[in-house]
Design a protein around this motif. Structure first.
Motif, PDB file in Angstrom:
ATOM      1  N   CYS A  60       0.834  -1.193   0.000  1.00 13.80           N
ATOM      2  CA  CYS A  60       0.000   0.000   0.000  1.00 13.80           C
ATOM      3  C   CYS A  60       0.871   1.246   0.000  1.00 13.80           C
ATOM      4  O   CYS A  60       1.818   1.341   0.776  1.00 13.80           O
ATOM      5  CB  CYS A  60      -0.908  -0.002   1.229  1.00 13.80           C
ATOM      6  SG  CYS A  60      -1.965   1.466   1.350  1.00 13.80           S
ATOM      7  N   ILE A  61       0.545   2.186  -0.892  1.00 13.92           N
ATOM      8  CA  ILE A  61       1.252   3.463  -0.935  1.00 13.92           C
ATOM      9  C   ILE A  61       0.236   4.591  -0.867  1.00 13.92           C
ATOM     10  O   ILE A  61      -0.945   4.410  -1.167  1.00 13.92           O
ATOM     11  CB  ILE A  61       2.125   3.601  -2.205  1.00 13.92           C
ATOM     12  CG1 ILE A  61       1.263   3.627  -3.465  1.00 13.92           C
ATOM     13  CG2 ILE A  61       3.165   2.496  -2.253  1.00 13.92           C
ATOM     14  CD1 ILE A  61       2.029   3.995  -4.723  1.00 13.92           C
ATOM     15  N   PHE A  62       0.702   5.771  -0.465  1.00  9.91           N
ATOM     16  CA  PHE A  62      -0.124   6.973  -0.451  1.00  9.91           C
ATOM     17  C   PHE A  62       0.255   7.862  -1.620  1.00  9.91           C
ATOM     18  O   PHE A  62       1.431   7.929  -1.998  1.00  9.91           O
ATOM     19  CB  PHE A  62       0.051   7.738   0.864  1.00  9.91           C
ATOM     20  CG  PHE A  62      -0.470   6.996   2.059  1.00  9.91           C
ATOM     21  CD1 PHE A  62      -1.735   6.435   2.059  1.00  9.91           C
ATOM     22  CD2 PHE A  62       0.307   6.870   3.196  1.00  9.91           C
ATOM     23  CE1 PHE A  62      -2.220   5.754   3.168  1.00  9.91           C
ATOM     24  CE2 PHE A  62      -0.170   6.194   4.308  1.00  9.91           C
ATOM     25  CZ  PHE A  62      -1.434   5.640   4.295  1.00  9.91           C
ATOM     26  N   ALA A  63      -0.735   8.551  -2.182  1.00  6.22           N
ATOM     27  CA  ALA A  63      -0.523   9.385  -3.364  1.00  6.22           C
ATOM     28  C   ALA A  63      -0.996  10.806  -3.109  1.00  6.22           C
ATOM     29  O   ALA A  63      -2.067  11.013  -2.548  1.00  6.22           O
ATOM     30  CB  ALA A  63      -1.279   8.806  -4.550  1.00  6.22           C
ATOM     31  N   HIS A  64      -0.183  11.771  -3.544  1.00  4.85           N
ATOM     32  CA  HIS A  64      -0.593  13.177  -3.486  1.00  4.85           C
ATOM     33  C   HIS A  64      -1.659  13.445  -4.546  1.00  4.85           C
ATOM     34  O   HIS A  64      -2.606  14.172  -4.303  1.00  4.85           O
ATOM     35  CB  HIS A  64       0.597  14.105  -3.739  1.00  4.85           C
ATOM     36  CG  HIS A  64       1.707  13.905  -2.773  1.00  4.85           C
ATOM     37  ND1 HIS A  64       2.998  13.687  -3.166  1.00  4.85           N
ATOM     38  CD2 HIS A  64       1.720  13.870  -1.418  1.00  4.85           C
ATOM     39  CE1 HIS A  64       3.757  13.538  -2.102  1.00  4.85           C
ATOM     40  NE2 HIS A  64       3.001  13.634  -1.036  1.00  4.85           N
ATOM     41  N   ASP A  65      -1.484  12.876  -5.737  1.00  2.00           N
ATOM     42  CA  ASP A  65      -2.370  13.085  -6.881  1.00  2.00           C
ATOM     43  C   ASP A  65      -2.703  11.708  -7.451  1.00  2.00           C
ATOM     44  O   ASP A  65      -1.856  11.067  -8.067  1.00  2.00           O
ATOM     45  CB  ASP A  65      -1.647  13.966  -7.910  1.00  2.00           C
ATOM     46  CG  ASP A  65      -2.460  14.260  -9.155  1.00  2.00           C
ATOM     47  OD1 ASP A  65      -3.271  13.391  -9.574  1.00  2.00           O
ATOM     48  OD2 ASP A  65      -2.270  15.339  -9.732  1.00  2.00           O
ATOM     49  N   LEU A  66      -3.938  11.266  -7.239  1.00  2.00           N
ATOM     50  CA  LEU A  66      -4.314   9.914  -7.660  1.00  2.00           C
ATOM     51  C   LEU A  66      -4.150   9.692  -9.154  1.00  2.00           C
ATOM     52  O   LEU A  66      -3.619   8.669  -9.581  1.00  2.00           O
ATOM     53  CB  LEU A  66      -5.767   9.619  -7.279  1.00  2.00           C
ATOM     54  CG  LEU A  66      -6.039   9.172  -5.855  1.00  2.00           C
ATOM     55  CD1 LEU A  66      -7.533   8.910  -5.670  1.00  2.00           C
ATOM     56  CD2 LEU A  66      -5.245   7.933  -5.497  1.00  2.00           C
ATOM     57  N   GLU A  67      -4.602  10.626  -9.975  1.00  2.00           N
ATOM     58  CA  GLU A  67      -4.556  10.397 -11.414  1.00  2.00           C
ATOM     59  C   GLU A  67      -3.133  10.466 -11.967  1.00  2.00           C
ATOM     60  O   GLU A  67      -2.796   9.728 -12.886  1.00  2.00           O
ATOM     61  CB  GLU A  67      -5.520  11.324 -12.143  1.00  2.00           C
ATOM     62  CG  GLU A  67      -6.986  10.996 -11.860  1.00  2.00           C
ATOM     63  CD  GLU A  67      -7.332   9.499 -11.953  1.00  2.00           C
ATOM     64  OE1 GLU A  67      -6.984   8.841 -12.964  1.00  2.00           O
ATOM     65  OE2 GLU A  67      -7.937   8.961 -11.006  1.00  2.00           O
ATOM     66  N   ALA A  68      -2.278  11.328 -11.415  1.00  4.57           N
ATOM     67  CA  ALA A  68      -0.872  11.343 -11.837  1.00  4.57           C
ATOM     68  C   ALA A  68      -0.210  10.020 -11.451  1.00  4.57           C
ATOM     69  O   ALA A  68       0.588   9.465 -12.214  1.00  4.57           O
ATOM     70  CB  ALA A  68      -0.129  12.515 -11.201  1.00  4.57           C
ATOM     71  N   GLN A  92      19.407  -5.184 -11.027  1.00  5.99           N
ATOM     72  CA  GLN A  92      18.475  -4.244 -10.428  1.00  5.99           C
ATOM     73  C   GLN A  92      18.655  -2.860 -11.031  1.00  5.99           C
ATOM     74  O   GLN A  92      19.724  -2.518 -11.527  1.00  5.99           O
ATOM     75  CB  GLN A  92      18.640  -4.172  -8.917  1.00  5.99           C
ATOM     76  CG  GLN A  92      19.993  -3.659  -8.464  1.00  5.99           C
ATOM     77  CD  GLN A  92      20.077  -3.467  -6.957  1.00  5.99           C
ATOM     78  OE1 GLN A  92      20.287  -2.369  -6.514  1.00  5.99           O
ATOM     79  NE2 GLN A  92      19.930  -4.535  -6.194  1.00  5.99           N
ATOM     80  N   ALA A  93      17.583  -2.091 -10.983  1.00  6.17           N
ATOM     81  CA  ALA A  93      17.579  -0.677 -11.325  1.00  6.17           C
ATOM     82  C   ALA A  93      16.509  -0.040 -10.442  1.00  6.17           C
ATOM     83  O   ALA A  93      15.633  -0.733  -9.911  1.00  6.17           O
ATOM     84  CB  ALA A  93      17.267  -0.466 -12.802  1.00  6.17           C
ATOM     85  N   TRP A  94      16.595   1.274 -10.284  1.00  2.00           N
ATOM     86  CA  TRP A  94      15.703   1.965  -9.345  1.00  2.00           C
ATOM     87  C   TRP A  94      15.028   3.156 -10.007  1.00  2.00           C
ATOM     88  O   TRP A  94      15.650   3.883 -10.785  1.00  2.00           O
ATOM     89  CB  TRP A  94      16.505   2.463  -8.142  1.00  2.00           C
ATOM     90  CG  TRP A  94      17.032   1.369  -7.287  1.00  2.00           C
ATOM     91  CD1 TRP A  94      18.164   0.634  -7.493  1.00  2.00           C
ATOM     92  CD2 TRP A  94      16.454   0.878  -6.083  1.00  2.00           C
ATOM     93  NE1 TRP A  94      18.325  -0.288  -6.495  1.00  2.00           N
ATOM     94  CE2 TRP A  94      17.290  -0.160  -5.612  1.00  2.00           C
ATOM     95  CE3 TRP A  94      15.311   1.213  -5.357  1.00  2.00           C
ATOM     96  CZ2 TRP A  94      17.021  -0.866  -4.443  1.00  2.00           C
ATOM     97  CZ3 TRP A  94      15.047   0.512  -4.190  1.00  2.00           C
ATOM     98  CH2 TRP A  94      15.894  -0.511  -3.735  1.00  2.00           C
ATOM     99  N   ILE A  95      13.746   3.360  -9.649  1.00  3.59           N
ATOM    100  CA  ILE A  95      12.988   4.548 -10.057  1.00  3.59           C
ATOM    101  C   ILE A  95      12.224   5.050  -8.839  1.00  3.59           C
ATOM    102  O   ILE A  95      12.181   4.380  -7.796  1.00  3.59           O
ATOM    103  CB  ILE A  95      12.014   4.247 -11.216  1.00  3.59           C
ATOM    104  CG1 ILE A  95      10.971   3.190 -10.822  1.00  3.59           C
ATOM    105  CG2 ILE A  95      12.777   3.819 -12.469  1.00  3.59           C
ATOM    106  CD1 ILE A  95       9.911   2.947 -11.885  1.00  3.59           C
ATOM    107  N   THR A  96      11.617   6.218  -8.989  1.00  2.00           N
ATOM    108  CA  THR A  96      10.788   6.803  -7.931  1.00  2.00           C
ATOM    109  C   THR A  96       9.469   7.243  -8.556  1.00  2.00           C
ATOM    110  O   THR A  96       9.463   7.830  -9.640  1.00  2.00           O
ATOM    111  CB  THR A  96      11.493   8.026  -7.305  1.00  2.00           C
ATOM    112  OG1 THR A  96      12.782   7.604  -6.832  1.00  2.00           O
ATOM    113  CG2 THR A  96      10.703   8.588  -6.146  1.00  2.00           C
ATOM    114  N   ASP A  97       8.359   6.946  -7.891  1.00  2.67           N
ATOM    115  CA  ASP A  97       7.065   7.351  -8.434  1.00  2.67           C
ATOM    116  C   ASP A  97       6.803   8.823  -8.118  1.00  2.67           C
ATOM    117  O   ASP A  97       7.612   9.465  -7.434  1.00  2.67           O
ATOM    118  CB  ASP A  97       5.958   6.406  -7.948  1.00  2.67           C
ATOM    119  CG  ASP A  97       5.329   6.750  -6.617  1.00  2.67           C
ATOM    120  OD1 ASP A  97       5.800   7.673  -5.914  1.00  2.67           O
ATOM    121  OD2 ASP A  97       4.354   6.079  -6.243  1.00  2.67           O
ATOM    122  N   PRO A  98       5.695   9.402  -8.605  1.00  3.62           N
ATOM    123  CA  PRO A  98       5.438  10.837  -8.391  1.00  3.62           C
ATOM    124  C   PRO A  98       5.312  11.248  -6.920  1.00  3.62           C
ATOM    125  O   PRO A  98       5.355  12.438  -6.596  1.00  3.62           O
ATOM    126  CB  PRO A  98       4.113  11.084  -9.123  1.00  3.62           C
ATOM    127  CG  PRO A  98       3.997   9.985 -10.109  1.00  3.62           C
ATOM    128  CD  PRO A  98       4.701   8.809  -9.490  1.00  3.62           C
TER     129      PRO A  98
END
Length: 139
Positions: free
Chosen positions: A11-19, A107-113
């Protein structure tokens, strides 16, 4: 005795659901399985990770990420990490170079919005997850 079958969801929290939905759909190819509604408004959703695994997302504008959070990141297995990196870069998202980690997994790493760290994995024939054996951490 209990037997865990697999990871059900993170489970993650989002500032902007659609983004956030767009990032996971367009960058990682994860479709929405269903939405959570309250008072006729979407306030969260489930994303398909394949099989029976999911990422659960809820709107929380005040959420912030810190290295002190108890959950540091989540990891997604990909079929072809080179192709995944190329695709992610084509979407304008920063991704680390591929690295063969001490567990013999790429492995490689990214970050979501929202600042959630996501590790991408491609297993090898020597990956400790299947071959076993202790590994010395190189970080």
């Amino acid at each position: 005795m209990i037997k865990v079958k697999q990871l059900a969801h993170v489970c993650i929290f989002a500032h902007d659901l659609e983004a956030t939905r767009g990032f996971y759909r367009d960058v990682l190819g994860m479709d929405t399985r269903f939405n959570f509604l309250r008072d006729g408004r979407i306030f969260g959703f489930y994303l398909d990770c394949g099989g029976r695994s999911h990422v659960e997302v809820f709107e929380k504008s005040e959420a912030s990420y810190s290295e002190r959070d108890q959950i540091n990141h989540f990891c997604l297995e990909v079929e072809d990490i080179d192709a995944a990196i190329t695709h992610i870069r084509s979407k304008g998202v920063e991704v680390t170079p591929k690295k063969l980690a001490c567990d013999d997994t790429y492995q490689a790493w990214i970050t979501d919005p929202n600042g959630v760290k996501i590790e991408l994995f491609e297993y090898t024939a020597k990956s400790a997850q299947f071959a076993g054996g202790d590994r010395v951490a190189d970080w």
